[in-house]
Design a protein around this motif. Structure first.
Motif, PDB file in Angstrom:
ATOM      1  N   LEU A  10       0.837  -1.205   0.000  1.00 52.10           N
ATOM      2  CA  LEU A  10       0.000   0.000   0.000  1.00 52.10           C
ATOM      3  C   LEU A  10       0.875   1.260   0.000  1.00 52.10           C
ATOM      4  CD1 LEU A  10      -2.807   1.302   0.163  1.00 52.10           C
ATOM      5  CD2 LEU A  10      -2.614   1.156   2.656  1.00 52.10           C
ATOM      6  N   SER A  11       1.923   1.261   0.812  1.00 50.55           N
ATOM      7  CA  SER A  11       2.835   2.409   0.872  1.00 50.55           C
ATOM      8  C   SER A  11       3.522   2.639  -0.469  1.00 50.55           C
ATOM      9  CB  SER A  11       3.890   2.209   1.954  1.00 50.55           C
ATOM     10  OG  SER A  11       3.279   2.162   3.220  1.00 50.55           O
ATOM     11  N   LEU A  34       0.934   4.095  -2.899  1.00 54.56           N
ATOM     12  CA  LEU A  34       0.673   5.516  -2.636  1.00 54.56           C
ATOM     13  C   LEU A  34       1.837   6.390  -3.087  1.00 54.56           C
ATOM     14  CD1 LEU A  34      -1.063   5.349   0.851  1.00 54.56           C
ATOM     15  CD2 LEU A  34      -2.105   5.916  -1.347  1.00 54.56           C
TER      16      LEU A  34
END
Length: 193
Positions: A28-29, A32
């Motif tokens: 997810l990081s 993003l």
């Protein structure tokens, strides 16, 4: 199964689930971060093109234009001044035409409000809509706008009067243009109408 030291049972599945959660957070990081980099790159392309050699040349060319003589415009005549076909940029608000060339970074072809260049921007400004569908290709009498929207149009008109040169009126279909004298041409444009 084993005691985790706080009276809870710990399983092998729990450790595997924790590792999967950590992997998901990392994914997810990274996702993003990739989105943020893509957004920054797109902003760079949009603003860099305008501020690069070509964009600076267009703004310099627009700044060198002489003050426009006062005249009235039909919608067809107004469309010529969209910043693409002609370096001068005009737009109409509430039946009044303003020369917004000095604001080309906003109203030019690549500007955030470029949709209004060479057009009657009244409806788009009143409804806070930047879609081409919100603007009309024929004369718009604004009669279907509510009181709040009409007040918004008048406020926008006042802001344009303060910041940009008033160059004439937007003609209704069949309306004849006014003939302006040289004396009227030299008056302060913000004091007209």
């Amino acid at each position: 199964m084993a005691d985790d030291g706080q009276g809870r049972l710990r399983t092998e599945e729990g450790r595997a689930g924790g590792a999967a959660a950590a992997g998901g957070e990392m994914l997810l990081s990274v996702g993003l971060l990739a989105l943020a980099l893509l957004a920054a790159y797109r902003l760079y392309l949009r603003w860099g093109a305008r501020n690069g050699p070509g964009g600076a040349a267009r703004q310099g060319e627009a700044a060198a234009l002489p003050r426009m003589k006062r005249r009235d415009f039909s919608l067809e005549q107004l469309r010529e001044f969209d910043g693409a076909r002609n370096p001068r940029i005009l737009l109409a608000v509430n039946g009044k035409v303003f020369d917004v060339t000095k604001g080309s970074k906003f109203y030019g072809p690549e500007g955030p409000y470029g949709i209004f260049a060479g057009r009657d921007a009244s409806r788009g400004l009143a409804t806070f809509c930047l879609d081409k569908d919100a603007l009309r290709d024929e004369y718009d009498d604004l009669s279907d706008l509510n009181a709040v929207q009409m007040e918004s149009v008048r406020e926008w008109e006042m802001q344009f009067k303060e910041k940009y040169d008033y160059v004439g009126r937007l003609l209704k279909p069949g309306e004849e243009p006014s003939e302006y004298t040289d004396e009227e041409d030299t008056k302060d444009h913000t004091k007209q109408e």
